[in-house]
Structures are given as structure tokens and as C-alpha cells.
Design a protein around this motif. Structure first.
Motif, PDB file in Angstrom:
ATOM      1  N   ARG A 135      62.669  46.589  49.464  1.00  0.00           N
ATOM      2  CA  ARG A 135      63.629  45.400  50.976  1.00  0.00           C
ATOM      3  C   ARG A 135      61.864  45.035  52.111  1.00  0.00           C
ATOM      4  N   ASN A 136      61.341  44.282  52.573  1.00  0.00           N
ATOM      5  CA  ASN A 136      60.874  44.692  53.661  1.00  0.00           C
ATOM      6  C   ASN A 136      61.964  43.977  54.570  1.00  0.00           C
ATOM      7  N   SER A 137      62.157  42.866  54.579  1.00  0.00           N
ATOM      8  CA  SER A 137      62.767  43.464  56.551  1.00  0.00           C
ATOM      9  C   SER A 137      64.154  42.402  56.005  1.00  0.00           C
ATOM     10  N   GLN A 138      65.235  42.763  57.228  1.00  0.00           N
ATOM     11  CA  GLN A 138      66.600  42.274  56.644  1.00  0.00           C
ATOM     12  C   GLN A 138      66.802  40.336  57.153  1.00  0.00           C
ATOM     13  N   GLU A 139      65.813  39.672  58.142  1.00  0.00           N
ATOM     14  CA  GLU A 139      65.882  38.572  59.022  1.00  0.00           C
ATOM     15  C   GLU A 139      65.046  37.856  58.407  1.00  0.00           C
ATOM     16  N   PRO A 140      65.078  36.244  57.663  1.00  0.00           N
ATOM     17  CA  PRO A 140      65.325  37.101  56.499  1.00  0.00           C
ATOM     18  C   PRO A 140      65.486  37.831  55.410  1.00  0.00           C
ATOM     19  N   LEU A 141      66.288  38.473  54.631  1.00  0.00           N
ATOM     20  CA  LEU A 141      65.766  39.276  53.507  1.00  0.00           C
ATOM     21  C   LEU A 141      65.317  38.665  52.633  1.00  0.00           C
ATOM     22  N   THR A 142      63.536  39.542  52.662  1.00  0.00           N
ATOM     23  CA  THR A 142      62.703  39.695  51.429  1.00  0.00           C
ATOM     24  C   THR A 142      62.387  41.149  50.776  1.00  0.00           C
ATOM     25  N   GLU A 143      62.571  40.533  49.455  1.00  0.00           N
ATOM     26  CA  GLU A 143      62.014  41.616  48.510  1.00  0.00           C
ATOM     27  C   GLU A 143      60.542  41.001  47.657  1.00  0.00           C
ATOM     28  N   GLN A 144      60.116  42.717  47.179  1.00  0.00           N
ATOM     29  CA  GLN A 144      59.098  43.357  46.844  1.00  0.00           C
ATOM     30  C   GLN A 144      59.074  43.433  45.381  1.00  0.00           C
ATOM     31  N   VAL A 145      58.355  42.782  44.427  1.00  0.00           N
ATOM     32  CA  VAL A 145      58.563  43.745  43.314  1.00  0.00           C
ATOM     33  C   VAL A 145      56.999  43.994  42.847  1.00  0.00           C
ATOM     34  N   VAL A 146      56.173  44.779  42.384  1.00  0.00           N
ATOM     35  CA  VAL A 146      55.133  44.912  41.817  1.00  0.00           C
ATOM     36  C   VAL A 146      55.309  46.084  40.640  1.00  0.00           C
ATOM     37  N   GLY A 147      54.439  45.324  39.562  1.00  0.00           N
ATOM     38  CA  GLY A 147      54.710  45.564  38.377  1.00  0.00           C
ATOM     39  C   GLY A 147      53.203  46.200  37.033  1.00  0.00           C
ATOM     40  N   PHE A 148      52.645  46.905  36.885  1.00  0.00           N
ATOM     41  CA  PHE A 148      51.931  47.599  36.542  1.00  0.00           C
ATOM     42  C   PHE A 148      51.961  47.676  34.706  1.00  0.00           C
ATOM     43  N   ARG A 149      50.696  47.201  34.101  1.00  0.00           N
ATOM     44  CA  ARG A 149      50.988  47.238  32.412  1.00  0.00           C
ATOM     45  C   ARG A 149      50.378  48.908  32.317  1.00  0.00           C
ATOM     46  N   ALA A 150      50.883  49.349  31.326  1.00  0.00           N
ATOM     47  CA  ALA A 150      50.216  50.435  31.079  1.00  0.00           C
ATOM     48  C   ALA A 150      48.499  50.608  30.438  1.00  0.00           C
ATOM     49  N   GLY A 151      47.880  51.133  31.722  1.00  0.00           N
ATOM     50  CA  GLY A 151      46.446  50.969  30.782  1.00  0.00           C
ATOM     51  C   GLY A 151      45.592  50.073  31.914  1.00  0.00           C
ATOM     52  N   HIS A 152      46.741  49.053  32.698  1.00  0.00           N
ATOM     53  CA  HIS A 152      45.851  48.045  34.007  1.00  0.00           C
ATOM     54  C   HIS A 152      45.796  48.794  34.946  1.00  0.00           C
ATOM     55  N   SER A 153      44.356  48.407  35.884  1.00  0.00           N
ATOM     56  CA  SER A 153      44.964  49.377  37.087  1.00  0.00           C
ATOM     57  C   SER A 153      45.083  47.978  38.397  1.00  0.00           C
ATOM     58  N   THR A 154      45.073  47.365  38.201  1.00  0.00           N
ATOM     59  CA  THR A 154      45.985  46.304  38.939  1.00  0.00           C
ATOM     60  C   THR A 154      47.498  45.410  38.451  1.00  0.00           C
ATOM     61  N   PRO A 155      47.495  45.190  39.260  1.00  0.00           N
ATOM     62  CA  PRO A 155      49.522  44.900  39.211  1.00  0.00           C
ATOM     63  C   PRO A 155      49.934  43.107  39.061  1.00  0.00           C
ATOM     64  N   GLU A 156      50.356  42.943  38.815  1.00  0.00           N
ATOM     65  CA  GLU A 156      51.650  41.716  38.907  1.00  0.00           C
ATOM     66  C   GLU A 156      52.522  41.231  39.752  1.00  0.00           C
ATOM     67  N   VAL A 157      52.523  40.722  41.419  1.00  0.00           N
ATOM     68  CA  VAL A 157      53.213  40.752  42.230  1.00  0.00           C
ATOM     69  C   VAL A 157      53.942  39.920  42.637  1.00  0.00           C
ATOM     70  N   ARG A 158      55.603  40.154  43.179  1.00  0.00           N
ATOM     71  CA  ARG A 158      56.102  39.068  43.802  1.00  0.00           C
ATOM     72  C   ARG A 158      56.926  39.427  45.214  1.00  0.00           C
ATOM     73  N   ILE A 159      57.123  38.403  45.513  1.00  0.00           N
ATOM     74  CA  ILE A 159      57.815  38.466  46.668  1.00  0.00           C
ATOM     75  C   ILE A 159      58.571  37.130  46.890  1.00  0.00           C
ATOM     76  N   TYR A 160      60.009  37.586  47.149  1.00  0.00           N
ATOM     77  CA  TYR A 160      61.259  36.813  47.114  1.00  0.00           C
ATOM     78  C   TYR A 160      61.934  37.360  48.446  1.00  0.00           C
ATOM     79  N   SER A 161      62.588  35.576  48.814  1.00  0.00           N
ATOM     80  CA  SER A 161      63.408  35.874  50.007  1.00  0.00           C
ATOM     81  C   SER A 161      65.061  35.754  48.836  1.00  0.00           C
ATOM     82  N   VAL A 162      66.141  36.002  49.432  1.00  0.00           N
ATOM     83  CA  VAL A 162      66.605  36.511  48.869  1.00  0.00           C
ATOM     84  C   VAL A 162      68.415  35.399  49.881  1.00  0.00           C
ATOM     85  N   ARG A 163      68.549  34.069  48.771  1.00  0.00           N
ATOM     86  CA  ARG A 163      69.251  32.734  49.612  1.00  0.00           C
ATOM     87  C   ARG A 163      70.348  33.807  50.344  1.00  0.00           C
TER      88      ARG A 163
END
Length: 255
Positions: A135-163
Motif C-alpha cells: 500500500r502506497n498511501s493512506q489518503e486516498p488508500l492505494t494498493e500496488q500489485v506487481v506480477g512476474f511470470r517465471a522466466g520473464h524479466s518484465t512484470p505486469e503492474v496495477r495500481i488501485y484506489s480502495v474506495r
């Protein structure tokens, strides 16, 4: 100003050495900053914001494992930057996932969390699926998720705001890592989740950004570049002083 990947990597390595990193740790940290910068994540700006903390950190305050079993580990980073403290956590998680199929590592009290992506890229290249969450901050509360596939050097990244922020919401300065041998752990958003997607960085977009940076260079603020040069100069001064001191000792020994 525009600099090449190698120029950025080389100056950062010297700057980290000037700060007091061991040679191997300085090289790793420089690799991570350069990796992040060429993938478009403004790592140099993030590094600049955290330099004062890095200069004040106690290099002897090593990360501590406060709990572990076969699948789970919890570590305390004592408020240090991931550039100085993350290798123990990532290698521990990797070893547990290799042995058990899946592992969870929780890292408490760490700074510059965004820069962990470069370390995770290395692990993914060794054949492990990884998801990192924080979680990056509290107001607004945001969440960051980073996913790497095995063997891949570059990820998928998502940043969300929690309502709807939970009542027990407390400042979060940690990271959770999940690693798996055979299960892809990529970030996704279901329709029933009370979240708003703020940013999405696909693997293909990040790879294209990296290719442009490697070919054309990357933009770095002149003031930050000058600050890194000043820190790098520390290494040269200390090396010169050490050389003079060593030479003097040698003369006395021979007399």
C-alpha cells in the motif's frame, strides 16, 4: 539531460559506494535503479527523494527474520531502503518456494519499496512466478500489485484506489511477496472488488519502454545527476586516501 543505461548504472554504483554500500551491494542497487529507470518508473527521482534517508541509515542495522516456517517468513528491515535490505527477504522466499512449491514473505518497515521490482526481475529470470503487494498511501488508500511470470524479466503492474478504507487502517510500510514454482500470480481485478484501477502497465508496454531507453537513453534531471556525482566523488576521495595510507605503511615496513 539524457544519459545511457550504462552511464546511469555506472554513476549510481559509484554513488552507492560513496554512501557506504559494500561493493556487491552497490552494484546490485545500481542495477535496480537503472532497471527501473529504463522501464519508465522514474527511479532516479525516487532515489533522490530517498537519498537523505540512505545517508542517515545505519549499515549495521541488518534485516532480521522475526518468524519463519517452511512456507512463510516475516522480516523486519528496521526502516531501511530496499536497496540495502531486500536481498535476504527475496532469497529466502525463493529458497522456500523452490523447496515447498509456494512461499509468502512479509517485509516490515522498509523504504523505497517501488525499487524492489528490479530485484524481483532477477528472481523471475531464475524460473519463479512472483507477485508483490504493498500500500502506497493512506489518503486516498492505494494498493500496488506487481506480477512476474517465471522466466520473464518484465512484470505486469496495477495500481488501485480502495474506495472503502477499513476502520483499522494503519500506516503500511511493508511489502508482501508471494512466490510459486508452477502457478502464475498475475494481478487482476474482479467485478466484485471495491477498487478503482488508477494505472495499468502491461508487460509489452514496459518492454517497449525499455527498448526505447536502451536505444535513445533516458532523461535525468541535471540537479539529481550532479548530486549523484558528488556522492560518487566520495568514493574517489576515500580510495585516494586509502591508497596514500597504504603506501605510507609500506614504506615504514620496509625501513
Amino acid at each position: 539531460m539524457k544519459v545511457s543505461f550504462n552511464e546511469l548504472q555506472g554513476l549510481c554504483r559509484k554513488a552507492f559506494t560513496g554512501i557506504g554500500f559494500e561493493d556487491g551491494d552497490a552494484a546490485d542497487a545500481a542495477d535496480m535503479v537503472a532497471w527501473m529507470q529504463c522501464h519508465g518508473f522514474n527511479a532516479v527521482d525516487q532515489l533522490n527523494r530517498g537519498l537523505d534517508f540512505l545517508l542517515e541509515e545505519d549499515p549495521e542495522a541488518l534485516p532480521k527474520v522475526i518468524y519463519q516456517d517452511g512456507d512463510l517468513a516475516v522480516l523486519d528491515s528496521h526502516g531501511q531502503s530496499v536497496l540495502r535490505s531486500i536481498s535476504l527477504a527475496t532469497e529466502l522466499g525463493f529458497a522456500k518456494a523452490r523447496a515447498r512449491g509456494l512461499s509468502v514473505v512479509k517485509i516490515r518497515r522498509c523504504r523505497n519499496r517501488q525499487l524492489i521490482m528490479g530485484y524481483l526481475s532477477r528472481l523471475a529470470g531464475r524460473g519463479i512466478n512472483i507477485t508483490a503487494f504493498w500500500r502506497n498511501s493512506q489518503e486516498p488508500l492505494t494498493e500496488q500489485v506487481v506480477g512476474f511470470r517465471a522466466g520473464h524479466s518484465t512484470p505486469e503492474v496495477r495500481i488501485y484506489s480502495v474506495r472503502d478504507v477499513p476502520e483499522e487502517n494503519e500506516p503500511n510500510d511493508g511489502i508482501t511477496l508471494v512466490m510459486a514454482n508452477h502457478v502464475e500470480l498475475l494481478p487482476s481485478l474482479g467485478a466484485d472488488h471495491d477498487l478503482d484501477l488508477l494505472a495499468r502497465h502491461s508487460e509489452s508496454d514496459l518492454m517497449a519502454c525499455r527498448e526505447r531507453a536502451l536505444q535513445e537513453g533516458t532523461e535525468v534531471d541535471d540537479v539529481i545527476w550532479a548530486r549523484l556525482k558528488t556522492l560518487a566523488h566520495r568514493m574517489l576521495v576515500e580510495s585516494s586516501d586509502a591508497s596514500r595510507g597504504g603506501a605510507g605503511a609500506g614504506v615504514n615496513d620496509n625501513d
